[in-house]
Design a protein around this motif. Structure first.
Motif, PDB file in Angstrom:
ATOM      1  N   VAL A 109      59.832  77.858 -48.691  1.00 33.39           N
ATOM      2  CA  VAL A 109      60.747  78.812 -48.067  1.00 33.39           C
ATOM      3  C   VAL A 109      60.293  80.244 -48.341  1.00 33.39           C
ATOM      4  O   VAL A 109      60.264  81.094 -47.445  1.00 33.39           O
ATOM      5  CB  VAL A 109      62.189  78.595 -48.565  1.00 33.39           C
ATOM      6  N   PHE A 110      59.923  80.511 -49.584  1.00 33.02           N
ATOM      7  CA  PHE A 110      59.499  81.863 -49.922  1.00 33.02           C
ATOM      8  C   PHE A 110      58.142  82.210 -49.304  1.00 33.02           C
ATOM      9  O   PHE A 110      57.883  83.360 -48.956  1.00 33.02           O
ATOM     10  CB  PHE A 110      59.470  82.049 -51.438  1.00 33.02           C
ATOM     11  N   ALA A 111      57.286  81.209 -49.150  1.00 28.96           N
ATOM     12  CA  ALA A 111      56.017  81.443 -48.453  1.00 28.96           C
ATOM     13  C   ALA A 111      56.285  81.832 -47.001  1.00 28.96           C
ATOM     14  O   ALA A 111      55.635  82.726 -46.447  1.00 28.96           O
ATOM     15  CB  ALA A 111      55.133  80.204 -48.526  1.00 28.96           C
ATOM     16  N   LEU A 112      57.265  81.168 -46.385  1.00 27.73           N
ATOM     17  CA  LEU A 112      57.646  81.509 -45.011  1.00 27.73           C
ATOM     18  C   LEU A 112      58.251  82.908 -44.948  1.00 27.73           C
ATOM     19  O   LEU A 112      58.020  83.659 -43.986  1.00 27.73           O
ATOM     20  CB  LEU A 112      58.632  80.472 -44.467  1.00 27.73           C
ATOM     21  N   ALA A 113      59.028  83.268 -45.984  1.00 28.92           N
ATOM     22  CA  ALA A 113      59.606  84.615 -46.036  1.00 28.92           C
ATOM     23  C   ALA A 113      58.502  85.669 -46.127  1.00 28.92           C
ATOM     24  O   ALA A 113      58.565  86.716 -45.468  1.00 28.92           O
ATOM     25  CB  ALA A 113      60.552  84.738 -47.228  1.00 28.92           C
ATOM     26  N   LEU A 114      57.478  85.372 -46.915  1.00 22.90           N
ATOM     27  CA  LEU A 114      56.347  86.285 -47.008  1.00 22.90           C
ATOM     28  C   LEU A 114      55.613  86.391 -45.672  1.00 22.90           C
ATOM     29  O   LEU A 114      55.184  87.479 -45.268  1.00 22.90           O
ATOM     30  CB  LEU A 114      55.377  85.819 -48.095  1.00 22.90           C
ATOM     31  N   ALA A 115      55.475  85.265 -44.993  1.00 18.95           N
ATOM     32  CA  ALA A 115      54.815  85.275 -43.689  1.00 18.95           C
ATOM     33  C   ALA A 115      55.597  86.130 -42.690  1.00 18.95           C
ATOM     34  O   ALA A 115      55.017  86.910 -41.924  1.00 18.95           O
ATOM     35  CB  ALA A 115      54.664  83.850 -43.167  1.00 18.95           C
ATOM     36  N   ALA A 116      56.925  85.982 -42.712  1.00 19.51           N
ATOM     37  CA  ALA A 116      57.768  86.802 -41.837  1.00 19.51           C
ATOM     38  C   ALA A 116      57.624  88.276 -42.179  1.00 19.51           C
ATOM     39  O   ALA A 116      57.567  89.138 -41.292  1.00 19.51           O
ATOM     40  CB  ALA A 116      59.230  86.363 -41.964  1.00 19.51           C
ATOM     41  N   ALA A 117      57.539  88.575 -43.470  1.00 22.16           N
ATOM     42  CA  ALA A 117      57.340  89.957 -43.886  1.00 22.16           C
ATOM     43  C   ALA A 117      56.001  90.486 -43.387  1.00 22.16           C
ATOM     44  O   ALA A 117      55.865  91.664 -43.056  1.00 22.16           O
ATOM     45  CB  ALA A 117      57.400  90.057 -45.412  1.00 22.16           C
ATOM     46  N   GLY A 118      55.010  89.608 -43.319  1.00 23.17           N
ATOM     47  CA  GLY A 118      53.715  90.004 -42.777  1.00 23.17           C
ATOM     48  C   GLY A 118      53.801  90.421 -41.319  1.00 23.17           C
ATOM     49  O   GLY A 118      53.180  91.395 -40.901  1.00 23.17           O
ATOM     50  N   VAL A 119      54.603  89.689 -40.546  1.00 29.67           N
ATOM     51  CA  VAL A 119      54.807  90.042 -39.139  1.00 29.67           C
ATOM     52  C   VAL A 119      55.475  91.415 -39.026  1.00 29.67           C
ATOM     53  O   VAL A 119      55.025  92.292 -38.278  1.00 29.67           O
ATOM     54  CB  VAL A 119      55.668  88.977 -38.427  1.00 29.67           C
ATOM     55  N   VAL A 120      56.541  91.604 -39.798  1.00 36.30           N
ATOM     56  CA  VAL A 120      57.279  92.868 -39.752  1.00 36.30           C
ATOM     57  C   VAL A 120      56.402  94.025 -40.210  1.00 36.30           C
ATOM     58  O   VAL A 120      56.384  95.097 -39.594  1.00 36.30           O
ATOM     59  CB  VAL A 120      58.555  92.779 -40.619  1.00 36.30           C
ATOM     60  N   SER A 121      55.658  93.830 -41.309  1.00 36.06           N
ATOM     61  CA  SER A 121      54.830  94.914 -41.830  1.00 36.06           C
ATOM     62  C   SER A 121      53.728  95.287 -40.841  1.00 36.06           C
ATOM     63  O   SER A 121      53.376  96.462 -40.705  1.00 36.06           O
ATOM     64  CB  SER A 121      54.222  94.528 -43.179  1.00 36.06           C
ATOM     65  N   GLY A 122      53.176  94.292 -40.147  1.00 45.53           N
ATOM     66  CA  GLY A 122      52.153  94.578 -39.149  1.00 45.53           C
ATOM     67  C   GLY A 122      52.700  95.402 -37.994  1.00 45.53           C
ATOM     68  O   GLY A 122      52.061  96.352 -37.538  1.00 45.53           O
ATOM     69  N   LEU A 123      53.875  95.035 -37.525  1.00 47.84           N
ATOM     70  CA  LEU A 123      54.507  95.811 -36.448  1.00 47.84           C
ATOM     71  C   LEU A 123      54.803  97.233 -36.908  1.00 47.84           C
ATOM     72  O   LEU A 123      54.568  98.199 -36.175  1.00 47.84           O
ATOM     73  CB  LEU A 123      55.800  95.120 -35.990  1.00 47.84           C
ATOM     74  N   LEU A 124      55.334  97.361 -38.126  1.00 46.04           N
ATOM     75  CA  LEU A 124      55.646  98.689 -38.651  1.00 46.04           C
ATOM     76  C   LEU A 124      54.385  99.529 -38.803  1.00 46.04           C
ATOM     77  O   LEU A 124      54.406 100.742 -38.563  1.00 46.04           O
ATOM     78  CB  LEU A 124      56.352  98.566 -40.001  1.00 46.04           C
ATOM     79  N   ALA A 125      53.286  98.903 -39.213  1.00 39.90           N
ATOM     80  CA  ALA A 125      52.027  99.633 -39.359  1.00 39.90           C
ATOM     81  C   ALA A 125      51.616 100.257 -38.033  1.00 39.90           C
ATOM     82  O   ALA A 125      51.136 101.391 -37.987  1.00 39.90           O
ATOM     83  CB  ALA A 125      50.933  98.700 -39.867  1.00 39.90           C
ATOM     84  N   GLY A 126      51.814  99.524 -36.956  1.00 40.83           N
ATOM     85  CA  GLY A 126      51.459 100.044 -35.645  1.00 40.83           C
ATOM     86  C   GLY A 126      52.457 101.041 -35.096  1.00 40.83           C
ATOM     87  O   GLY A 126      52.091 102.081 -34.547  1.00 40.83           O
ATOM     88  N   ILE A 127      53.749 100.739 -35.249  1.00 37.54           N
ATOM     89  CA  ILE A 127      54.793 101.594 -34.669  1.00 37.54           C
ATOM     90  C   ILE A 127      54.894 102.933 -35.389  1.00 37.54           C
ATOM     91  O   ILE A 127      54.967 103.992 -34.774  1.00 37.54           O
ATOM     92  CB  ILE A 127      56.160 100.881 -34.702  1.00 37.54           C
ATOM     93  N   PHE A 128      54.900 102.906 -36.712  1.00 36.46           N
ATOM     94  CA  PHE A 128      55.156 104.110 -37.487  1.00 36.46           C
ATOM     95  C   PHE A 128      53.924 104.652 -38.206  1.00 36.46           C
ATOM     96  O   PHE A 128      54.011 105.639 -38.928  1.00 36.46           O
ATOM     97  CB  PHE A 128      56.260 103.858 -38.514  1.00 36.46           C
ATOM     98  N   GLY A 129      52.773 103.994 -38.046  1.00 37.91           N
ATOM     99  CA  GLY A 129      51.580 104.464 -38.724  1.00 37.91           C
ATOM    100  C   GLY A 129      51.622 104.229 -40.220  1.00 37.91           C
ATOM    101  O   GLY A 129      50.899 104.867 -40.978  1.00 37.91           O
ATOM    102  N   ILE A 130      52.485 103.338 -40.683  1.00 37.14           N
ATOM    103  CA  ILE A 130      52.605 103.052 -42.105  1.00 37.14           C
ATOM    104  C   ILE A 130      51.980 101.699 -42.397  1.00 37.14           C
ATOM    105  O   ILE A 130      51.698 100.915 -41.495  1.00 37.14           O
ATOM    106  CB  ILE A 130      54.076 103.066 -42.576  1.00 37.14           C
ATOM    107  N   GLY A 131      51.753 101.424 -43.673  1.00 36.90           N
ATOM    108  CA  GLY A 131      51.107 100.181 -44.045  1.00 36.90           C
ATOM    109  C   GLY A 131      52.050  99.014 -44.168  1.00 36.90           C
ATOM    110  O   GLY A 131      51.637  97.909 -44.484  1.00 36.90           O
TER     111      GLY A 131
END
Length: 273
Positions: free
Chosen positions: A9-31
C-alpha cells in the motif's frame, strides 16, 4: 516490520506521489519536493524511522529525486524558449552555495525546526500567490548584483532546508520583480537543477553515520524511495509542462497558492496535531 500488504500500500502511495510530483515539476517548475517530503515523512514514520532523523531523511531523499525531474522539466521548458538563461548563469555559484549551506544547517537543526521552516515559507508564499495584486512589486526588473546574487544564495539555502527545487521561492522572487509567471516557472526548473545536485552530496554528508536510517540509505537519502518514484515522475513531467503553457497566469498563481496552503497545513498538523 509492517506486514507485506501494508508495505505494498505504501509503495503504491509513493508511486502516486511520483505522478503528482512529476506533474508539479512541469506545471510549476518545481521538483515536486513539496508533495514528496510530507509523503516520505509519513511512510518513514510507519517504518519506525526515528523522529530525530525522519524529517532529515525525507528532505534528503526528496532532493535526490529533484535532480532528474528538474532536468526533464528544464529541457522541456527550454525548448519552448521560456527560460531566463542569463539569470541561471548569474546564479551558477550562488544556488549551489546555498544548497551546501542548507545541508550544514540541517546537520545541526531538529526535526521540528525543519518542519517549521517548511510551514512558514509555504504559507508566506501561498498568501502572496492567492492575494496577489499588481502593485505588490519590489521593482519592474530583477535587482542588480550583489542583491540578485544574494537572493540566489538565500533561495538555495531555504530550498535546501525544505527539500524542494527552489521553484516555490524563485517563482515569487521573479514575479515580485515584474517577470511573467510562465517565465518564472520555466526558469525555476533550471534553479532546481543547480540546487539539487550539490544538495545530494550535502545531505549524504550531513547524515553519514546517523543512527536509525532504513536499509539502502546513504546519509539522509533512501535509494529505495528514489528508485520507486523517479521513473514515474520522468514520464509525467512533460505533461505538466504542457498544462503550464495552457493555463492563464492567474490560474497558475491560484493553483500554486492552494497547493502551498495544503502543504503548510499538513506540516502544522504533524507538529501540533
Amino acid at each position: 516490520m509492517p506486514p507485506i500488504t501494508d508495505l505494498v500500500v505504501f509503495a503504491l502511495a509513493l508511486a502516486a506521489a511520483g505522478v503528482v510530483s512529476g506533474l508539479l515539476a512541469g506545471i510549476f517548475g518545481i521538483g515536486g519536493g513539496a508533495i514528496l517530503v510530507p509523503v516520505f515523512y509519513q511512510v518513514f514514520g510507519y517504518l519506525d524511522v526515528p523522529e530525530a532523523v525522519r524529517m532529515h531523511l525525507s528532505i534528503g531523499t526528496s532532493i535526490a529525486i529533484i535532480v532528474p525531474t528538474s532536468l526533464r522539466s528544464f529541457t522541456s521548458h527550454r525548448k519552448r524558449g521560456a527560460v531566463d538563461i542569463d539569470l541561471l548563469k548569474g546564479w551558477i555559484v550562488a544556488l549551489p552555495l546555498g544548497a551546501i549551506l542548507a545541508s550544514v544547517i540541517a546537520a545541526m537543526i531538529s526535526s521540528v525546526g525543519l518542519r517549521l521552516i517548511f510551514v512558514v515559507i509555504s504559507l508566506g508564499v501561498a498568501a502572496r500567490m492567492l492575494f496577489n495584486q499588481p502593485h505588490w512589486r519590489l521593482g519592474n526588473d530583477l535587482p542588480p548584483n550583489p542583491w540578485k546574487w544574494i537572493a540566489g544564495v538565500v533561495i538555495g539555502t531555504l530550498s535546501g532546508l525544505m527539500g524542494i527545487g527552489g521553484g516555490v521561492l524563485n517563482n515569487t522572487f521573479m514575479t515580485m520583480y515584474g517577470r511573467p509567471i510562465h517565465q518564472a516557472v520555466a526558469t525555476s526548473s533550471g534553479v532546481g537543477v543547480l540546487i539539487s545536485i550539490p544538495g545530494i552530496f550535502g545531505y549524504i554528508w550531513a547524515g553519514w553515520g546517523a543512527a536509525g536510517l532504513p536499509p539502502l540509505s546513504t546519509g539522509f537519502i533512501n535509494w529505495i524511495a528514489v528508485a520507486l518514484i523517479i521513473p514515474i515522475a520522468l514520464v509525467v513531467t512533460p505533461y505538466g509542462v504542457k498544462m503550464a503553457h495552457a493555463m492563464s497566469k492567474r490560474h497558475l498563481e491560484m493553483g500554486f497558492g492552494i497547493f502551498l496552503l495544503f502543504v503548510g497545513a499538513r506540516f502544522l498538523y504533524s507538529i501540533y496535531g
